[in-house]
Structures are given as structure tokens and as C-alpha cells.
Write an enzyme that holds these catalytic residues in place. Structure first.
Site, PDB file in Angstrom:
ATOM      1  NE  ARG A 283       8.574  -0.287  -3.447  1.00  0.00           N
ATOM      2  CZ  ARG A 283       7.639  -0.805  -4.238  1.00  0.00           C
ATOM      3  NH1 ARG A 283       6.955  -0.009  -5.026  1.00  0.00           N
ATOM      4  NH2 ARG A 283       7.384  -2.099  -4.240  1.00  0.00           N
ATOM      5  N   GLY A 284       8.520   3.948   0.445  1.00  0.00           N
ATOM      6  CA  GLY A 284       9.307   5.149   0.708  1.00  0.00           C
ATOM      7  C   GLY A 284      10.771   4.892   0.455  1.00  0.00           C
TER       8      GLY A 284
ATOM      9  CD  GLU B   5       7.799  -3.760   0.416  1.00  0.00           C
ATOM     10  OE1 GLU B   5       8.274  -3.444  -0.677  1.00  0.00           O
ATOM     11  OE2 GLU B   5       7.267  -4.847   0.652  1.00  0.00           O
ATOM     12  CB  VAL B   6       3.610   0.850   4.204  1.00  0.00           C
ATOM     13  CG1 VAL B   6       2.467   0.583   5.180  1.00  0.00           C
ATOM     14  CG2 VAL B   6       4.604   1.826   4.815  1.00  0.00           C
TER      15      VAL B   6
ATOM     16  CB  ILE C 109      -0.961   0.024   1.209  1.00  0.00           C
ATOM     17  CG1 ILE C 109      -0.176  -0.121   2.531  1.00  0.00           C
ATOM     18  CG2 ILE C 109      -2.012  -1.043   1.092  1.00  0.00           C
ATOM     19  CD1 ILE C 109      -1.068  -0.015   3.761  1.00  0.00           C
TER      20      ILE C 109
ATOM     21  CE  LYS D 174       6.876   3.143   7.607  1.00  0.00           C
ATOM     22  NZ  LYS D 174       7.119   4.569   7.936  1.00  0.00           N
TER      23      LYS D 174
ATOM     24  CG  MET E 288      14.928   3.357   5.808  1.00  0.00           C
ATOM     25  SD  MET E 288      15.376   4.303   7.285  1.00  0.00           S
ATOM     26  CE  MET E 288      13.802   4.485   8.100  1.00  0.00           C
TER      27      MET E 288
ATOM     28  CG  ASP F 192       9.368  14.502   5.437  1.00  0.00           C
ATOM     29  OD1 ASP F 192       9.347  15.518   4.717  1.00  0.00           O
ATOM     30  OD2 ASP F 192       9.349  13.352   4.977  1.00  0.00           O
TER      31      ASP F 192
END
Length: 624
Positions: free
Chosen positions: A21-22, A26-27, A19, A42, A24, A145
């Protein structure tokens, strides 16, 4: 890379669809088998999982976020590590974080078409963010952030801030630049100090929130550019246009709030999230705000990027212009006698200057002391300071805070109460301007005092009158919101049936609690289709009486309906409102059981049956 993760983590958490992705991690959507609830998981990226530094940062994120428990912050439930076996037989450890799953959409999706949102909606979203920041800042955690992609709007309209502690987890110190010199945050929402790679504090989050508010009001961030460096330079050097210059319906008061939040110097911004929220709500309602006029920032000094100048180096004199050209003269070398003569001349000049200074000083003393002219000696007035540092009154009582402020030549004013988990009720929490800020002599300093803990429990006010409920809620630090009515046989007229949120729920101090009041009447239940006996019981349980009309009869061949009844309607109809004890007339039918007739097939005749001529033995001639 997700194919390398197991289906189950810790023999408890199921991993489902991707659902998010970043940079560092992914979720993934998940499911907690033990508690039977949907969750979000995560997972650290596989290419970073072998790096012990990133593992430490990821774990620090979990610890930071788990320390926060607030309705406007996505909750962290659990964290751990899972050992995975590689194809070559080696194993590696992958950390994971189990979080609250929020069903809704991000503010980034809301702004996806580049259109601004209505002002009330923008204020509501930013107020929710400021609520979360006020709580996290008191816990000592700076988000670092804040951006539309990290703000969720749930399906019920609530605001949820995500990824608390990530910026702290990405770095090994409190600075904003990582070991690889990558700035933590997103360029469009970076504070000037983040762009310069300096240490950040809570006011950096307020700058990013100001950028968020600007984009919600206008449809785009305050600064845009071709590269992150170009945008960062604008954050450091340029003053943004007032939002009203882009959207004419924005009030001037909201312009002032936005530009104060976007001030280049941290000391010029709001001191904390509570003050910014108070000003923003006042601006929306058309009330006065503490933020200065927008023209103030047009001439405000800006800072520079560290690559250009050293902020702490003394100013250098300008390079003198070259002297005008002269005609060349014969070069004459000085002699020793010339040097000695010049030295004596300089010494004499300095002695003369010193003597004159002493004489002037003695003359001034004589005049001021009355030695000449018979004047009475007068005390010399001390110079008036241009600014006075606002004293620190945190934790002081109102009397002590007032005395401390007035003793330095400033004017005391009492501000609104604010929630605090660390400062006892009635003690000073903060000042406006902030502690240490230079203020003009005689200017006003507003002191905010603690109301007590930030989170309170909703008291049980069921059965109380509206006034009694109001007193109980206000005593608990809450406000009475809207009131609605509902029929109830158990609760008297105009008394509280329940509250929203429900009793014993923990909410933020100052939140509004809605009351559901009893009309003193009863709603006729829907009893159609019930047996007569069940319907009578339902009406009695609802606090009503009943009258039964004569039944109608309906034939049935269904054995299950033999000797049964069925309600066909009521008067008044279901959903109608009656006084407690009111009467309902029941219409019903009785089933008359009649077995279906049995039909049998005729039996085949037996040979020789006298009743059937065709079955008689045949006769025929016989031959002799």
C-alpha cells in the site's frame, strides 16, 4: 476500501491478496486468466478515484513505466479502468495497472535490522540500480524516488527497480513540488534540489542512489533527523561523513565514489549512471577512480534553502557600524553660496581625475608601442582564462571530438565504450567532466563513445568451439562468463551445448554469457524399474550400447505382470559418465505368473442324502 473492488477486472484479471500500500494506490496479488500467470495489480485509492487530476497522474504513471523494457525494471503489462457502482446507484471509474509480479524482498527489508551488508553485495545491488537508471535516463524518464523500499531482490538474486514514472505521475510539471507544496520523494534520499523544490534531472537520481549506497555500506542513511524538514536542511547544507568513518573496512576509493555522488552541486556529481557504475566497480576492485579525494568536499560551498536567501540576488553590503558618538555642536545651516562653492569644487576634482586617467592611458600606449625608449613594439598577451567550458562533442567522430577539445586548450583522452540507443556506434556519447563544466586549462577531458544499442540478442553458438563462441559473443557486444561442463551424446567434446541466458534472449549490451560445454561423454540414464525393452531403447537414445545378464525369476499372482520384465539395476550405475558408445550391463527379472488357488466352501447336505447318515429320516415307535 478493497472490498469495493470487483473480484475480476476486465473479465481477465483476478484480484487476490493485498501485498502493498502506498500514498496513492494499493497493490494486490493477481492472476491473468488469459496468459495463466501470476501478476501484481495496482489500484488507485477509492478516495482519490473521483479526482480527475489523480486519475490523469495515475494514467501517466502507467504510460511512463510501460515505455521501459529492461531486466532490472519491473515491467508493466497492461492498464485500464473499471467502472464501479456505488451503494447509492452512482458509478465511478477506478484506474488500475497490471505489472510483473516479483517474488523476493525489498532492500528495505534487507536493512531492517540496521546492519550494513557486505561490500560486494552492496556494490552488486547499486550496480543493478545504476543499470536500470542508465536505461531509463536514456528514455528521458527520471525516477525521482530511489530508496530501499523501491528496490527488489528476487529469489534468484536479481535487482529490480519499482515505481518508475510515479514521481512524474504525481506532478503536473517537471518540478519537484506538487500543487500542495509537498516534496516528491522520501526525506532520507532527497537530493538538495528536490529539498529546495527545484526542477530535477538525472543527476538527482544519482544523488538518491548515493544515499542508498551509503546506507547499504553503513546501515543507516547519510542524514537523519527528527523531521523531514530537518533532514532536508542537512541534504542542502551539510557534507556527510565518509562511510569509512563508520565502517573501517570500507576502502578510501569507495568513500570517494559515495561523496562524489552526494555532492551538493549537480555539476560536481557524476554526469550519468554509467560513469558512477564504472567508478564503483573500479573502487571495489582496488583500481583508480575519477572521483576526487574526500577532503575536497569538506571545503566545498553549500547551497541554501530558498526560504533563507535568493540564490540569484546580488550580494548585499554589510550594514556599516554606527559612527562613534560626537559632542553636540551648534547647528549651522548652509547658505546658497556655500552650496555653489562646494559644487564647483567637486566639478574641478572630477576634471582633474579624468585628465590624470587620460594621461596614464596615453603614456601606457606610448611605451607599449615603442614611441619612447626605442623598444620594438610587442603584442599584448591576452589574459589566461581561469576555466574553460568543456565543449559539446555529442555525436562527433573521434577525430572531430579530439579536435574540438584540443582547440579550446584542453587535453583529449578516449574513455571506455558505452551502450546507446540513440547515438550510432563509434560516435561520442558523453564527456568527463560533463559538457559545459568549467575545467582548468590543460586538464584532461575523457570522451566515451557509443558501442551501439543498449539491448542485444544472445547469438546461437551451440555446436561451436569455445573460441568460436567467444568471437561470436564479443561481436554481438557481449562478454564470455563462466564455463561449465555437461555430458552430451549429441555435441562433440569441448563444444557448446547451450548458453545462459539462452540463445535469442534479449540482454543488456556488455552482459556476461555463461557457456555450457560438452564433455564428449554420456551420462548413464536411470532405467531401473523399466521393462527390458524400454530400458534398451533409453540406452540407445542416450548413445550407449548394452549387455543383458540372465534374468532372475519372480513369481507373481498379479495378472497385470503376466509375461513382463523389470530392470533391477545397471553396471555402471545411473548417473555414471561413459564415453559415447560405451556399454551398460542390464540386470532384470521376469515375472512367473501363477494364479492364486481357488478355495470354495462345502455345500450344505441335502435331506435324505445316503452319504450323510445324519441326513437319514428318523425312526421311531408308532402307536397303534
Amino acid at each position: 476500501m478493497t472490498d469495493t473492488f470487483p473480484v475480476i477486472l476486465a473479465e481477465r484479471y483476478e484480484i487476490r491478496d493485498l501485498i502493498g500500500r502506498g500514498g496513492m494506490a494499493e497493490v494486490r496479488l493477481g492472476y491473468d486468466r488469459r496468459l495463466n500467470r501470476v501478476i501484481a495489480i495496482k489500484l488507485l485509492r477509492s478516495d482519490l478515484a473521483s479526482d480527475s487530476t489523480f486519475q490523469t497522474r495515475f494514467q501517466r504513471e502507467a504510460q511512463s513505466a510501460a515505455a521501459l523494457n529492461h531486466p532490472s525494471i519491473v515491467a508493466v503489462y497492461d492498464s485500464g479502468e473499471e467502472t464501479l457502482v456505488q451503494p447509492d446507484g452512482t458509478s465511478r471509474t477506478v484506474p488500475y495497472i497490471v505489472m510483473e509480479y516479483v517474488e523476493g524482498h525489498t532492500v528495505r527489508e534487507l536493512l531492517g535490522d540496521g546492519e550494513a551488508v557486505p561490500i560486494p553485495e552492496a556494490v552488486e545491488i547499486v550496480t543493478g540500480v545504476l543499470d536500470a537508471l542508465e536505461y531509463s535516463h536514456r528514455a528521458g524518464i527520471v525516477h525521482r524516488d530511489i530508496k530501499p523500499g523501491n528496490i527488489m531482490i528476487t529469489s534468484t538474486g536479481a535487482v529490480k527497480v519499482m515505481d518508475f514514472g510515479i514521481a512524474r505521475a504525481i506532478e503536473d510539471s517537471a518540478a519537484t513540488v506538487t500543487q500542495q507544496h509537498a516534496v516528491v520523494g522520501t526525506a532520507q534520499y532527497l537530493s538538495p534540489e528536490q529539498a529546495r523544490g527545484e526542477v530535477v534531472d538525472t543527476r538527482s537520481d544519482l544523488y538518491s542512489t548515493g544515499c542508498l549506497l551509503y546506507e547499504l555500506l553503513t546501515g543507516h542513511p547519510p542524514f537523519t533527523g527528527d523531521s523531514a524538514v530537518a533532514i532536508a536542511y542537512q541534504h542542502v547544507r551539510e557534507v556527510p561523513k565518509p562511510p569509512s568513518s563508520i565502517a573501517a573496512d570500507i576502502p578510501e576509493a569507495i568513500d570517494r565514489v559515495v561523496l562524489k555522488a552526494l555532492a551538493k552541486r549537480r555539476d560536481d556529481r557524476y554526469g550519468d549512471a554509467a560513469h558512477m557504475r564504472t567508478d564503483l566497480l573500479a573502487a571495489q576492485q582496488g583500481n583508480a577512480v575519477s572521483a576526487p579525494a574526500t577532503s575536497t568536499w569538506a571545503s566545498a560551498p553549500t547551497t541554501t534553502l530558498p526560504q533563507q536567501t535568493d540564490a540569484f540576488s546580488p550580494a548585499r553590503p554589510e550594514t556599516p557600524a554606527p559612527p562613534p558618538p560626537v559632542t553636540q555642536q551648534p547647528l549651522i545651516m548652509p547658505t546658497e553660496q556655500d552650496d555653489e562653492r562646494a559644487s564647483k569644487n567637486r566639478l574641478g576634482l572630477w576634471l582633474l581625475i579624468a585628465a590624470l586617467l587620460v594621461a596614464v592611458a596615453l603614456g601606457a600606449w606610448a611605451v607599449s608601442s615603442g614611441k619612447f625608449g626605442g623598444a620594438d613594439p610587442k603584442p599584448t598577451a591576452s589574459p589566461t582564462p581561469t576555466t574553460i567550458a568543456v565543449p559539446d562533442v555529442t555525436g562527433k567522430s573521434e577525430q572531430e571530438a579530439k579536435a574540438a577539445i584540443e582547440s579550446v586548450g584542453l587535453v583529449y583522452a578516449k574513455g571506455d565504450g558505452v551502450a546507446s540507443n540513440t547515438i550510432p556506434p563509434g560516435r561520442a556519447v558523453s564527456t568527463d567532466p560533463a559538457v559545459g563544466t568549467g575545467a582548468a586549462p590543460g586538464s584532461t577531458v575523457t570522451v566515451q563513445y557509443s558501442l551501439g544499442t543498449a539491448m542485444v540478442e544472445v547469438p546461437d553458438v551451440s555446436g561451436k568451439t569455445q573460441e568460436e563462441a567467444r568471437d561470436a559473443l564479443e561481436k554481438a557486444g557481449l562478454k564470455v562468463g563462466t564455463s561449465t561442463s555437461e555430458d552430451s551424446a549429441e555435441v562433440g567434446k569441448d563444444k557448446v551445448i547451450r548458453t545462459k541466458p539462452t540463445a535469442n534472449t534479449t540482454v543488456q549490451r556488455g552482459s556476461s554469457v555463461a557457456l555450457v560445454l560438452s564433455t564428449g561423454r554420456v551420462t548413464v540414464p536411470d532405467i531401473k524399474g523399466m521393462t527390458l525393452e524400454a530400458a534398451q531403447t533409453a540406452l540407445q537414445d542416450a548413445g550407449l550400447t548394452y549387455n543383458v545378464n540372465s534374468p532372475t525369476t519372480e513369481k507373481t499372482s498379479d495378472p497385470a505382470k503376466k509375461d513382463t520384465t523389470e530392470v533391477t539395476g545397471t553396471s555402471p550405475v545411473a548417473g555414471a559418465s561413459l564415453d559415447a558408445g560405451g556399454q551398460v550391463t542390464i540386470d532384470y527379472k521376469k515375472y512367473d505368473f501363477q494364479p492364486a488357488p481357488t478355495t470354495t466352501s462345502p455345500k450344505a447336505p441335502k435331506p435324505g442324502d445316503p452319504n450323510n447318515p445324519s441326513s437319514s429320516p428318523s425312526t421311531g415307535a408308532t402307536s397303534n
